[in-house]
Design a protein around this motif. Sequence first.
Motif, PDB file in Angstrom:
ATOM      1  N   ARG A   7       0.960  -1.167  -0.010  1.00 50.92           N
ATOM      2  CA  ARG A   7       0.011   0.123   0.113  1.00 50.92           C
ATOM      3  C   ARG A   7       0.920   1.377   0.217  1.00 50.92           C
ATOM      4  NH1 ARG A   7      -5.414  -1.457   0.938  1.00 50.92           N
ATOM      5  NH2 ARG A   7      -5.854  -3.074   2.334  1.00 50.92           N
ATOM      6  N   ALA A   8       1.844   1.323   0.871  1.00 54.96           N
ATOM      7  CA  ALA A   8       2.668   2.314   0.843  1.00 54.96           C
ATOM      8  C   ALA A   8       3.626   2.545  -0.530  1.00 54.96           C
ATOM      9  CB  ALA A   8       3.890   2.107   2.075  1.00 54.96           C
ATOM     10  N   ALA A   9       3.912   1.501  -1.105  1.00 56.18           N
ATOM     11  CA  ALA A   9       4.713   1.708  -2.266  1.00 56.18           C
ATOM     12  C   ALA A   9       3.945   2.027  -3.431  1.00 56.18           C
ATOM     13  CB  ALA A   9       5.510   0.415  -2.446  1.00 56.18           C
ATOM     14  N   GLY A  10       2.391   1.861  -3.232  1.00 58.22           N
ATOM     15  CA  GLY A  10       1.479   2.230  -4.402  1.00 58.22           C
ATOM     16  C   GLY A  10       1.367   1.089  -5.297  1.00 58.22           C
ATOM     17  N   ASP A  11       1.714  -0.152  -5.015  1.00 56.32           N
ATOM     18  CA  ASP A  11       1.666  -1.195  -5.906  1.00 56.32           C
ATOM     19  C   ASP A  11       0.307  -2.037  -5.715  1.00 56.32           C
ATOM     20  OD1 ASP A  11       2.056  -3.649  -7.200  1.00 56.32           O
ATOM     21  OD2 ASP A  11       4.103  -3.995  -6.428  1.00 56.32           O
ATOM     22  N   LEU A  12      -0.416  -1.666  -6.485  1.00 57.82           N
ATOM     23  CA  LEU A  12      -1.844  -2.073  -6.373  1.00 57.82           C
ATOM     24  C   LEU A  12      -1.926  -3.469  -6.759  1.00 57.82           C
ATOM     25  CD1 LEU A  12      -3.934   0.914  -7.894  1.00 57.82           C
ATOM     26  CD2 LEU A  12      -3.623   0.124  -5.241  1.00 57.82           C
ATOM     27  N   ARG A  13      -1.137  -3.935  -7.631  1.00 59.67           N
ATOM     28  CA  ARG A  13      -1.012  -5.507  -8.083  1.00 59.67           C
ATOM     29  C   ARG A  13      -0.537  -6.347  -7.089  1.00 59.67           C
ATOM     30  NH1 ARG A  13      -1.223  -8.227 -12.633  1.00 59.67           N
ATOM     31  NH2 ARG A  13      -0.968  -6.294 -13.953  1.00 59.67           N
ATOM     32  N   GLY A  14       0.401  -5.843  -6.143  1.00 53.77           N
ATOM     33  CA  GLY A  14       0.795  -6.518  -4.903  1.00 53.77           C
ATOM     34  C   GLY A  14      -0.299  -6.561  -3.850  1.00 53.77           C
ATOM     35  N   VAL A  15      -0.944  -5.461  -3.830  1.00 50.10           N
ATOM     36  CA  VAL A  15      -1.876  -5.006  -2.935  1.00 50.10           C
ATOM     37  C   VAL A  15      -2.892  -6.277  -3.094  1.00 50.10           C
ATOM     38  CG1 VAL A  15      -3.993  -3.802  -1.995  1.00 50.10           C
ATOM     39  CG2 VAL A  15      -1.666  -2.801  -2.197  1.00 50.10           C
ATOM     40  N   ALA A  16      -3.661  -6.224  -4.165  1.00 50.85           N
ATOM     41  CA  ALA A  16      -4.537  -7.390  -4.614  1.00 50.85           C
ATOM     42  C   ALA A  16      -4.250  -8.824  -4.432  1.00 50.85           C
ATOM     43  CB  ALA A  16      -4.939  -6.978  -5.854  1.00 50.85           C
ATOM     44  N   SER A  17      -2.731  -8.986  -4.824  1.00 49.23           N
ATOM     45  CA  SER A  17      -2.427 -10.654  -4.647  1.00 49.23           C
ATOM     46  C   SER A  17      -2.205 -10.732  -3.098  1.00 49.23           C
ATOM     47  CB  SER A  17      -1.120 -10.611  -5.234  1.00 49.23           C
ATOM     48  OG  SER A  17      -1.266 -10.267  -6.644  1.00 49.23           O
ATOM     49  N   THR A  18      -1.799 -10.060  -2.375  1.00 51.34           N
ATOM     50  CA  THR A  18      -1.838 -10.197  -0.816  1.00 51.34           C
ATOM     51  C   THR A  18      -3.178 -10.160  -0.324  1.00 51.34           C
ATOM     52  OG1 THR A  18       0.237  -8.797  -0.859  1.00 51.34           O
ATOM     53  CG2 THR A  18      -0.679  -9.435   1.310  1.00 51.34           C
ATOM     54  N   LEU A  19      -4.183  -9.551  -0.736  1.00 49.50           N
ATOM     55  CA  LEU A  19      -5.236  -9.386  -0.361  1.00 49.50           C
ATOM     56  C   LEU A  19      -5.977 -11.046  -0.473  1.00 49.50           C
ATOM     57  CD1 LEU A  19      -6.781  -6.223  -0.844  1.00 49.50           C
ATOM     58  CD2 LEU A  19      -6.578  -6.913   1.257  1.00 49.50           C
ATOM     59  N   ASP A  20      -5.739 -11.295  -1.723  1.00 51.41           N
ATOM     60  CA  ASP A  20      -6.109 -12.787  -1.984  1.00 51.41           C
ATOM     61  C   ASP A  20      -5.537 -13.901  -1.086  1.00 51.41           C
ATOM     62  OD1 ASP A  20      -8.034 -12.918  -3.979  1.00 51.41           O
ATOM     63  OD2 ASP A  20      -6.667 -12.912  -5.561  1.00 51.41           O
ATOM     64  N   ASP A  21      -4.323 -13.845  -1.145  1.00 47.81           N
ATOM     65  CA  ASP A  21      -3.484 -14.722   0.014  1.00 47.81           C
ATOM     66  C   ASP A  21      -4.278 -14.645   1.474  1.00 47.81           C
ATOM     67  OD1 ASP A  21      -1.544 -15.506  -1.983  1.00 47.81           O
ATOM     68  OD2 ASP A  21      -0.220 -13.995  -1.309  1.00 47.81           O
ATOM     69  N   LEU A  22      -4.618 -13.495   1.826  1.00 51.88           N
ATOM     70  CA  LEU A  22      -5.156 -13.378   3.244  1.00 51.88           C
ATOM     71  C   LEU A  22      -6.445 -13.898   3.147  1.00 51.88           C
ATOM     72  CD1 LEU A  22      -3.901  -9.685   4.323  1.00 51.88           C
ATOM     73  CD2 LEU A  22      -3.488 -12.031   5.311  1.00 51.88           C
ATOM     74  N   ALA A  23      -7.242 -13.873   2.157  1.00 52.73           N
ATOM     75  CA  ALA A  23      -8.779 -14.310   2.045  1.00 52.73           C
ATOM     76  C   ALA A  23      -8.469 -15.881   2.078  1.00 52.73           C
ATOM     77  CB  ALA A  23      -9.229 -13.883   0.759  1.00 52.73           C
ATOM     78  N   GLN A  24      -7.515 -16.485   1.285  1.00 53.84           N
ATOM     79  CA  GLN A  24      -7.378 -17.801   1.283  1.00 53.84           C
ATOM     80  C   GLN A  24      -6.955 -18.638   2.660  1.00 53.84           C
ATOM     81  OE1 GLN A  24      -8.054 -20.179  -1.082  1.00 53.84           O
ATOM     82  NE2 GLN A  24      -8.350 -18.785  -2.863  1.00 53.84           N
ATOM     83  N   ILE A  25      -6.283 -17.685   3.485  1.00 52.33           N
ATOM     84  CA  ILE A  25      -5.711 -18.031   4.850  1.00 52.33           C
ATOM     85  C   ILE A  25      -7.146 -17.950   5.674  1.00 52.33           C
ATOM     86  CG2 ILE A  25      -4.580 -17.437   6.810  1.00 52.33           C
ATOM     87  CD1 ILE A  25      -2.033 -16.660   5.018  1.00 52.33           C
ATOM     88  N   GLY A  26      -7.935 -16.985   5.505  1.00 56.10           N
ATOM     89  CA  GLY A  26      -9.069 -16.944   6.074  1.00 56.10           C
ATOM     90  C   GLY A  26     -10.005 -17.823   6.248  1.00 56.10           C
ATOM     91  N   LEU A  27     -10.099 -18.488   4.703  1.00 56.27           N
ATOM     92  CA  LEU A  27     -10.905 -19.469   4.442  1.00 56.27           C
ATOM     93  C   LEU A  27     -10.540 -20.580   5.055  1.00 56.27           C
ATOM     94  CD1 LEU A  27     -13.438 -19.953   2.623  1.00 56.27           C
ATOM     95  CD2 LEU A  27     -11.773 -20.699   0.661  1.00 56.27           C
ATOM     96  N   LEU A  28      -9.124 -20.887   4.897  1.00 51.69           N
ATOM     97  CA  LEU A  28      -8.662 -22.354   5.586  1.00 51.69           C
ATOM     98  C   LEU A  28      -8.858 -22.401   7.054  1.00 51.69           C
ATOM     99  CD1 LEU A  28      -5.095 -22.524   3.622  1.00 51.69           C
ATOM    100  CD2 LEU A  28      -7.231 -23.982   3.336  1.00 51.69           C
ATOM    101  N   ARG A  29      -9.028 -21.131   7.713  1.00 48.71           N
ATOM    102  CA  ARG A  29      -9.181 -21.081   9.149  1.00 48.71           C
ATOM    103  C   ARG A  29     -10.746 -21.036   9.639  1.00 48.71           C
ATOM    104  NH1 ARG A  29      -4.634 -16.641  10.677  1.00 48.71           N
ATOM    105  NH2 ARG A  29      -2.735 -17.974  10.714  1.00 48.71           N
TER     106      ARG A  29
END
Length: 202
Positions: A12-34
């Motif tokens: 977010r700080a770097a303004g890398d929106l592709r990185g933001v979206a990919s990390t949000l997806d990773d967090l969503a998958q972890i939340g799903l597993l939990r």
Amino acid sequence: RTLLHRALELFRAAGDLRGVASTLDDLAQIGLLRGETESALQFANEALEIRRTHGDERGEAVSLNTLGQIELTRGQLDAAERLFRLSLEMRERLGDHEGILQSHIALGVLAYERGDRTAAVAAWRTGLERAREVADRRSECFLLNNVGEARLADGAYDEAEIALERALDLAEELGDKRAMADVSRNLGMLALRRGDDDASPR
């Protein structure tokens, strides 16, 4: 807070929106597993919004599939199917063969959850074709085991055996002990259903 949350802050700080979206997806998958479906839904929806805003169709298809998985976990099967099919349509238009494979896996799981094993096997067989096209042996093993398990439940023992034996070969080649255990359990159940004296075909 996890390293993924830290990564999200840095993107977010770097303004890398592709990185933001990919990390949000990773967090969503972890939340799903939990089993944390509400937080998973929040992360996945934010990722989807970012990708739509910036015209990232391939990423949008990923987010739609993730949202479908969340709705499937929540028992919202109609909503899950709508999302899976939207993702599949987008992936087919983009020629995303690996994504198409994942969509057919998801649609098969959905059909199986509905008790429609015929539709599940059809989706997984389509997925098998895609897995072989992209040489994804891990997905091929997973799909063969799913097909074998479904055909076993239908009493189609010969078909089940062919699929499961091939799945076991692949699991052994990959050195995937979890897959070997899953397939071996299904082969054991097959032997028991047939009334074999030895419930371990190998």
